[in-house]
Design an enzyme around this catalytic site. Structure first.
Site, PDB file in Angstrom:
ATOM      1  N   PRO A 140     -15.295   1.009 -16.114  1.00 48.31           N
ATOM      2  CA  PRO A 140     -15.465   1.990 -17.199  1.00 48.31           C
ATOM      3  C   PRO A 140     -16.090   3.286 -16.713  1.00 48.31           C
ATOM      4  O   PRO A 140     -16.854   3.309 -15.749  1.00 48.31           O
ATOM      5  CB  PRO A 140     -16.407   1.271 -18.178  1.00 48.31           C
ATOM      6  N   CYS A 141     -15.753   4.364 -17.399  1.00 50.66           N
ATOM      7  CA  CYS A 141     -16.340   5.665 -17.084  1.00 50.66           C
ATOM      8  C   CYS A 141     -17.666   5.786 -17.824  1.00 50.66           C
ATOM      9  O   CYS A 141     -17.711   5.755 -19.049  1.00 50.66           O
ATOM     10  CB  CYS A 141     -15.411   6.794 -17.496  1.00 50.66           C
ATOM     11  N   GLN A 142     -18.748   5.916 -17.081  1.00 52.49           N
ATOM     12  CA  GLN A 142     -20.078   6.013 -17.683  1.00 52.49           C
ATOM     13  C   GLN A 142     -20.873   7.090 -16.962  1.00 52.49           C
ATOM     14  O   GLN A 142     -20.379   7.739 -16.039  1.00 52.49           O
ATOM     15  CB  GLN A 142     -20.791   4.653 -17.568  1.00 52.49           C
TER      16      GLN A 142
END
Length: 573
Positions: free
Chosen positions: A84-86
């Protein structure tokens, strides 16, 4: 079948197995030995349920990756995952948790932790997928997150290349832009082939070979990522408006070279309309009633709405209109996780049927947009809404397949062969209820999308005899196949291999019907795909892609009983 090469794969954030399908479609060498899928904040682990149903339970982990010990992950050659993009900043955690090692809940650091703790046994190769905005995030420090990732991989001994790829640019059925990251240990056979960074990015590298592009003028960026990981997090590109990363590039020893890429592709293209099932197959609940239609039209239309912010400021929220219904002659828009359900929505796809009715997309059609096998996510414990959610989270298997093929070629210096094309259904559990269309008279037998292309009558067509033991294979309706000629010494020397463009298999007693595009022509052996034959005699091998069929078989005269080389225009005349 035992392949002479094996690439042991560990799949993190596995979802419903998109990486696995793509890699298995690339080569039989890829063997997923362990995988992890955990959806936080939910008791019902839909993706894990589907994954186990399709691939079995062996090597599957349905546990929070933060709690998985590295020693419990088997040693492997290739680590893959769509993390995921975090927010990857480490500064906020350094004072109280000891830096990178203490950054919990941000899944990039779990990848880093596994690679770091594997030590000398860390995988030779890595392959990750993320959203396209990764190269530009966060908004107040453009490119910082990607710089942290590159710097941390460099410190672990990896050379890394990346590309932002829109799958629709390469003929695939969905407009889905994603960042693909491939890395190689500096002592690996792939890394040793790198000569010049610029040439590797533009022409010679794994991603350049998989997806051809032309560099945009005046977009070269060449710089060093300096400092500790904390310093990169604190200072990288601070105060500048634009990210220094182009959408195609590489990093070696913390030096970065990148450009902006423009896709180059002239093959067949898939569309939304070409992947829809017949209207007769669609359950009634997917149609939009006349009473509900105005609500959908409103959601899709342009708007200007007066709103008040939390701080009490008044402002006008505005958004432009969207196509309604969705265009059938183009690839679909990007599927999002909110695609499922009956509630009117701006972002859900709506198509108009031949009868004039409007409807939402079936889960099966969403699977086709991501190039999964038909009904891959079907399971009695998984609702249609959750199936749509799973496809919103998935990747396009065709992109992984092409990168997997390219990586294999760089590792082994030979063409990859797979007996598990990406359209092959994986039905590991007989308990599955696959009866969605059981009551219909017209069965859905195959995922054979229609494609957009222009037939060129001036291109060469090869007609080749199919041997008796291979006729059943060529009678199956499948989108891609492999054709092995007879021994190379029997192939007519008058045929110019470089001019062949189309192919039609000749079935003895029937003639020809199906027209294919020759995607790859190479030298190979039957033992590649049938090792039990021990047939190592060199042959010409054609990787072919189905285009269309004649209304019925047509008998022709094969001059030498094996092959006929002609022009497509002459044949159709």
């Amino acid at each position: 079948m035992k392949n002479k090469h094996t690439i042991r794969v560990v799949e993190l954030f596995a979802g419903v197995g998109g990486f696995r399908i793509g890699l298995e479609g690339a080569s039989d060498a890829y063997e997923t030995i362990w995988n992890n899928q955990w959806e936080p904040s939910t008791k019902h682990q839909d993706a894990s349920i589907v994954y186990q149903a399709r691939f079995g339970t062996q090597g599957h982990s349905n546990k929070d990756i933060n709690l998985v010990l590295t020693k419990d992950i088997p040693d492997h050659d290739l680590l893959v995952g769509g993390f995921p993009c975090q927010d990857y900043s480490v500064a906020s955690t350094l004072s109280r948790s000891g830096g990178i090692e203490g950054k919990k809940g941000v899944l990039w650091w779990q990848i880093y932790r596994i690679l770091q703790e594997k030590g000398e046994k860390r995988p030779q190769y890595i392959f990750f997928e993320n959203v396209d905005r990764l190269l530009n995030s966060p908004a107040n420090q453009r490119g910082r997150d990607f710089a942290i990732i590159l710097a941390s991989l460099a410190d672990l001994g990896y050379v890394v290349e990346w590309r932002i790829i829109n799958s629709a640019d390469y003929g695939m059925p969905q407009r889905r832009r994603r960042t693909y990251i491939v890395g190689y240990q500096q002592n690996s056979v792939v890394a040793r082939k790198i000569e010049q960074m610029e040439d590797w990015v533009k022409y010679d590298g794994v991603l350049a070979k998989a997806f051809e592009f032309r560099p945009k003028r005046n977009t070269v960026s060449d710089f060093e990522i300096e400092g500790t990981i904390q310093e990169v997090s604190d200072c990288f590109n601070k105060g500048r408006k634009d990210s220094p990363f182009g959408n195609a590039g590489m990093m070696m020893n913390r030096r970065v070279y990148s450009v902006d890429a423009e896709a180059v592709y002239d093959g067949p293209r898939q569309t939304l309309g070409g992947n829809l099932v017949d209207e007769d197959f669609v359950p009634e609940e997917f149609f939009i009633s006349p009473e509900e239609l105005p609500k959908w039209e409103y959601e899709k239309g342009p708007k200007k709405i007066n709103r008040v912010s939390k701080e009490g400021y008044e402002y006008v929220f505005s958004e432009g209109g969207m196509a309604f219904p969705d265009y059938l002659d183009q690839p679909s828009r990007t599927i999002i996780t909110g695609e499922g359900g009956t509630a009117p929505s701006r972002f859900k796809h709506v198509v108009k049927t031949q009868s004039g009715r409007y409807r939402r997309l079936l889960p099966l059609e969403l699977e086709r947009m991501n190039m999964f096998p038909d009904n891959h996510t079907m399971h009695p414990e998984v609702s249609d809404g959750r199936r749509a959610f799973l496809m919103g989270n998935a990747l396009v298997c065709g992109i992984v397949e092409q990168i997997g093929k390219s990586l294999y070629q760089f590792i082994y210096d030979e063409a990859p062969v797979s007996s598990r094309p990406i359209f092959t259904a994986r039905d590991a559990k007989p308990m599955l209820d696959l009866g969605l269309f059981a009551d219909e008279e017209k069965p859905l037998v195959v995922n054979r999308p229609k494609k957009q292309y222009t037939l060129d009558p001036a291109k060469h067509l090869l007609i080749g005899l199919v041997k008796k033991d291979n006729e059943e294979y060529f009678l199956k309706e499948e989108p891609t196949k492999i054709y092995y000629t007879g021994k190379t010494k029997t192939f007519p020397s008058t045929v110019a291999i470089n001019k062949l463009y189309y192919f039609m298999p000749y079935i003895k007693g029937k003639g020809v019907r199906d027209l294919y595009l020759i995607r790859i022509a190479r030298i190979g052996t039957k033992a590649e795909i049938h090792p039990e034959s021990n047939d190592e005699v060199p042959r010409l091998v054609f990787d072919i892609e189905y285009l269309e069929s004649l209304p019925e078989y047509q008998m022709i005269n094969l001059a030498n009983y094996w092959y006929k080389d002609t022009l497509l225009g002459k044949f159709f005349k």
